[in-house]
Motif scaffolding. Structure first.
Motif, PDB file in Angstrom:
ATOM      1  N   ALA A  52       0.832  -1.204   0.000  1.00 31.05           N
ATOM      2  CA  ALA A  52       0.000   0.000   0.000  1.00 31.05           C
ATOM      3  C   ALA A  52       0.870   1.259   0.000  1.00 31.05           C
ATOM      4  CB  ALA A  52      -0.931  -0.004   1.203  1.00 31.05           C
ATOM      5  N   LEU A  53       1.966   1.225   0.754  1.00 28.67           N
ATOM      6  CA  LEU A  53       2.875   2.366   0.776  1.00 28.67           C
ATOM      7  C   LEU A  53       3.500   2.586  -0.593  1.00 28.67           C
ATOM      8  CD1 LEU A  53       4.403   4.537   2.388  1.00 28.67           C
ATOM      9  CD2 LEU A  53       6.103   2.781   2.926  1.00 28.67           C
ATOM     10  N   GLN A  54       3.886   1.499  -1.243  1.00 32.30           N
ATOM     11  CA  GLN A  54       4.451   1.599  -2.595  1.00 32.30           C
ATOM     12  C   GLN A  54       3.430   2.203  -3.554  1.00 32.30           C
ATOM     13  OE1 GLN A  54       5.490  -2.199  -4.206  1.00 32.30           O
ATOM     14  NE2 GLN A  54       6.080  -1.378  -6.188  1.00 32.30           N
ATOM     15  N   ALA A  55       2.187   1.765  -3.475  1.00 36.34           N
ATOM     16  CA  ALA A  55       1.144   2.303  -4.348  1.00 36.34           C
ATOM     17  C   ALA A  55       0.899   3.782  -4.058  1.00 36.34           C
ATOM     18  CB  ALA A  55      -0.139   1.503  -4.170  1.00 36.34           C
ATOM     19  N   ALA A  56       0.894   4.141  -2.778  1.00 32.78           N
ATOM     20  CA  ALA A  56       0.657   5.543  -2.421  1.00 32.78           C
ATOM     21  C   ALA A  56       1.798   6.438  -2.895  1.00 32.78           C
ATOM     22  CB  ALA A  56       0.483   5.668  -0.911  1.00 32.78           C
ATOM     23  N   LEU A  57       3.029   5.968  -2.727  1.00 27.54           N
ATOM     24  CA  LEU A  57       4.171   6.760  -3.192  1.00 27.54           C
ATOM     25  C   LEU A  57       4.151   6.911  -4.709  1.00 27.54           C
ATOM     26  CD1 LEU A  57       7.033   5.395  -0.914  1.00 27.54           C
ATOM     27  CD2 LEU A  57       5.971   7.654  -0.828  1.00 27.54           C
ATOM     28  N   GLY A  58       3.809   5.855  -5.413  1.00 29.51           N
ATOM     29  CA  GLY A  58       3.716   5.926  -6.868  1.00 29.51           C
ATOM     30  C   GLY A  58       2.632   6.892  -7.314  1.00 29.51           C
ATOM     31  N   ALA A  59       1.475   6.815  -6.660  1.00 32.51           N
ATOM     32  CA  ALA A  59       0.379   7.723  -7.008  1.00 32.51           C
ATOM     33  C   ALA A  59       0.754   9.169  -6.683  1.00 32.51           C
ATOM     34  CB  ALA A  59      -0.890   7.329  -6.263  1.00 32.51           C
ATOM     35  N   GLY A  60       1.428   9.378  -5.556  1.00 34.06           N
ATOM     36  CA  GLY A  60       1.873  10.726  -5.201  1.00 34.06           C
ATOM     37  C   GLY A  60       2.867  11.287  -6.200  1.00 34.06           C
ATOM     38  N   PHE A  61       3.790  10.445  -6.637  1.00 31.34           N
ATOM     39  CA  PHE A  61       4.779  10.873  -7.622  1.00 31.34           C
ATOM     40  C   PHE A  61       4.108  11.235  -8.944  1.00 31.34           C
ATOM     41  CE2 PHE A  61       7.703   9.873 -11.116  1.00 31.34           C
ATOM     42  CZ  PHE A  61       8.722  10.776 -10.820  1.00 31.34           C
ATOM     43  N   ILE A  62       3.197  10.388  -9.392  1.00 32.60           N
ATOM     44  CA  ILE A  62       2.490  10.662 -10.650  1.00 32.60           C
ATOM     45  C   ILE A  62       1.671  11.946 -10.530  1.00 32.60           C
ATOM     46  CG2 ILE A  62       0.638   9.836 -12.159  1.00 32.60           C
ATOM     47  CD1 ILE A  62       1.753   7.004 -11.668  1.00 32.60           C
ATOM     48  N   GLY A  63       0.980  12.116  -9.389  1.00 31.56           N
ATOM     49  CA  GLY A  63       0.214  13.343  -9.175  1.00 31.56           C
ATOM     50  C   GLY A  63       1.089  14.572  -9.154  1.00 31.56           C
ATOM     51  N   TYR A  64       2.260  14.459  -8.524  1.00 28.30           N
ATOM     52  CA  TYR A  64       3.194  15.584  -8.489  1.00 28.30           C
ATOM     53  C   TYR A  64       3.666  15.949  -9.896  1.00 28.30           C
ATOM     54  CZ  TYR A  64       7.458  18.238  -7.768  1.00 28.30           C
ATOM     55  OH  TYR A  64       8.431  19.198  -7.830  1.00 28.30           O
ATOM     56  N   VAL A  65       4.051  14.946 -10.674  1.00 28.95           N
ATOM     57  CA  VAL A  65       4.550  15.201 -12.028  1.00 28.95           C
ATOM     58  C   VAL A  65       3.448  15.808 -12.896  1.00 28.95           C
ATOM     59  CG1 VAL A  65       5.392  14.100 -14.133  1.00 28.95           C
ATOM     60  CG2 VAL A  65       6.383  13.494 -11.930  1.00 28.95           C
ATOM     61  N   LEU A  66       2.231  15.268 -12.804  1.00 25.38           N
ATOM     62  CA  LEU A  66       1.131  15.834 -13.585  1.00 25.38           C
ATOM     63  C   LEU A  66       0.847  17.277 -13.173  1.00 25.38           C
ATOM     64  CD1 LEU A  66      -1.337  12.819 -13.776  1.00 25.38           C
ATOM     65  CD2 LEU A  66       0.084  13.752 -15.611  1.00 25.38           C
ATOM     66  N   GLY A  67       0.866  17.561 -11.874  1.00 24.99           N
ATOM     67  CA  GLY A  67       0.663  18.928 -11.395  1.00 24.99           C
ATOM     68  C   GLY A  67       1.771  19.855 -11.835  1.00 24.99           C
ATOM     69  N   LEU A  68       2.992  19.350 -11.808  1.00 23.22           N
ATOM     70  CA  LEU A  68       4.135  20.149 -12.245  1.00 23.22           C
ATOM     71  C   LEU A  68       4.010  20.511 -13.724  1.00 23.22           C
ATOM     72  CD1 LEU A  68       6.970  21.220 -11.359  1.00 23.22           C
ATOM     73  CD2 LEU A  68       7.880  19.078 -12.266  1.00 23.22           C
ATOM     74  N   PHE A  69       3.679  19.527 -14.554  1.00 25.96           N
ATOM     75  CA  PHE A  69       3.526  19.802 -15.981  1.00 25.96           C
ATOM     76  C   PHE A  69       2.353  20.731 -16.253  1.00 25.96           C
ATOM     77  CE2 PHE A  69       5.750  15.600 -17.162  1.00 25.96           C
ATOM     78  CZ  PHE A  69       6.982  16.220 -17.107  1.00 25.96           C
ATOM     79  N   ARG A  70       1.263  20.550 -15.523  1.00 20.10           N
ATOM     80  CA  ARG A  70       0.116  21.431 -15.743  1.00 20.10           C
ATOM     81  C   ARG A  70       0.452  22.865 -15.302  1.00 20.10           C
ATOM     82  NH1 ARG A  70      -5.979  20.711 -15.926  1.00 20.10           N
ATOM     83  NH2 ARG A  70      -6.631  22.839 -15.587  1.00 20.10           N
ATOM     84  N   GLY A  71       1.176  22.992 -14.211  1.00 18.46           N
ATOM     85  CA  GLY A  71       1.588  24.313 -13.749  1.00 18.46           C
ATOM     86  C   GLY A  71       2.518  24.996 -14.727  1.00 18.46           C
ATOM     87  N   ARG A  72       3.420  24.235 -15.289  1.00 14.22           N
ATOM     88  CA  ARG A  72       4.355  24.800 -16.271  1.00 14.22           C
ATOM     89  C   ARG A  72       3.621  25.222 -17.545  1.00 14.22           C
ATOM     90  NH1 ARG A  72       9.646  20.865 -16.049  1.00 14.22           N
ATOM     91  NH2 ARG A  72      10.388  21.584 -14.018  1.00 14.22           N
ATOM     92  N   SER A  73       2.630  24.431 -17.954  1.00  8.56           N
ATOM     93  CA  SER A  73       1.923  24.768 -19.190  1.00  8.56           C
ATOM     94  C   SER A  73       1.071  26.023 -19.009  1.00  8.56           C
ATOM     95  CB  SER A  73       1.041  23.596 -19.635  1.00  8.56           C
ATOM     96  OG  SER A  73      -0.052  23.421 -18.751  1.00  8.56           O
ATOM     97  N   GLY A  74       0.649  26.331 -17.798  1.00  8.98           N
ATOM     98  CA  GLY A  74      -0.139  27.532 -17.557  1.00  8.98           C
ATOM     99  C   GLY A  74       0.697  28.791 -17.495  1.00  8.98           C
ATOM    100  N   LYS A  75       2.017  28.657 -17.354  1.00  8.11           N
ATOM    101  CA  LYS A  75       2.904  29.799 -17.234  1.00  8.11           C
ATOM    102  C   LYS A  75       3.522  30.223 -18.552  1.00  8.11           C
ATOM    103  CE  LYS A  75       4.179  28.826 -12.482  1.00  8.11           C
ATOM    104  NZ  LYS A  75       5.266  28.490 -11.561  1.00  8.11           N
ATOM    105  N   THR A  76       3.155  29.588 -19.642  1.00  2.00           N
ATOM    106  CA  THR A  76       3.737  29.977 -20.938  1.00  2.00           C
ATOM    107  C   THR A  76       3.213  31.335 -21.360  1.00  2.00           C
ATOM    108  OG1 THR A  76       2.009  28.796 -22.136  1.00  2.00           O
ATOM    109  CG2 THR A  76       4.035  27.592 -21.664  1.00  2.00           C
ATOM    110  N   LYS A  77       4.060  32.074 -22.054  1.00  2.00           N
ATOM    111  CA  LYS A  77       3.676  33.415 -22.499  1.00  2.00           C
ATOM    112  C   LYS A  77       2.783  33.299 -23.736  1.00  2.00           C
ATOM    113  CE  LYS A  77       7.907  35.511 -20.868  1.00  2.00           C
ATOM    114  NZ  LYS A  77       9.120  36.241 -21.214  1.00  2.00           N
ATOM    115  N   PRO A  78       1.727  34.126 -23.792  1.00  2.00           N
ATOM    116  CA  PRO A  78       0.887  34.113 -24.993  1.00  2.00           C
ATOM    117  C   PRO A  78       1.640  34.712 -26.179  1.00  2.00           C
ATOM    118  CG  PRO A  78       0.088  35.745 -23.398  1.00  2.00           C
ATOM    119  CD  PRO A  78       1.232  35.014 -22.778  1.00  2.00           C
ATOM    120  N   GLN A  79       1.378  34.195 -27.346  1.00  2.00           N
ATOM    121  CA  GLN A  79       2.094  34.669 -28.539  1.00  2.00           C
ATOM    122  C   GLN A  79       1.261  35.624 -29.345  1.00  2.00           C
ATOM    123  OE1 GLN A  79       3.473  31.267 -30.678  1.00  2.00           O
ATOM    124  NE2 GLN A  79       4.737  30.589 -28.983  1.00  2.00           N
TER     125      GLN A  79
END
Length: 94
Positions: free
Chosen positions: A67-94
C-alpha cells in the motif's frame, strides 16, 4: 494556522495511519500469493518450488508495504502531472 504547521500535521496523520494498524491489528490477511500456492498444491501436489525467500515478513507488513508503494507511486504521478500542468499555464501568450 500556518501552512507549514498544517503540512506537518498531515504528515504525522499519514504516518500514524500507516503505523498504527501494524501495531494494533492482530489478524491474518490472506492474499493472492497464498491462494496461488494452495491452488498449485491442489493441482500438482508433487511440485517443488525452485527457491525459497531469504526471510518472510508477516502478511500484514507485506500488505502495508504494498500500500505504501502504491501511495508513493500515485503521489509521484500526481506531483509530475501537477508540475507539468503548472508549467503549461505559465507559458507566455504569442
Amino acid at each position: 494556522m500556518k501552512r507549514s504547521t498544517q503540512n506537518v500535521l498531515i504528515l504525522l496523520g499519514v504516518i500514524l495511519l500507516a503505523v498504527l494498524p501494524l501495531l494494533l491489528v492482530d489478524a491474518e490477511f490472506g492474499g493472492a500469493d497464498g491462494a496461488a500456492e494452495e491452488m498449485i498444491q491442489t493441482l500438482h501436489p508433487s511440485y517443488e518450488p525452485w527457491f525459497s525467500p531469504f526471510f518472510e515478513l508477516p502478511s500484514e507488513t507485506e500488505s502495508m508495504l504494498f500500500a505504501l508503494q502504491a501511495a508513493l507511486g500515485a503521489g509521484f504521478i500526481g506531483y509530475v502531472l501537477g508540475l507539468f500542468r503548472g508549467r503549461s499555464g505559465k507559458t507566455k501568450p504569442q
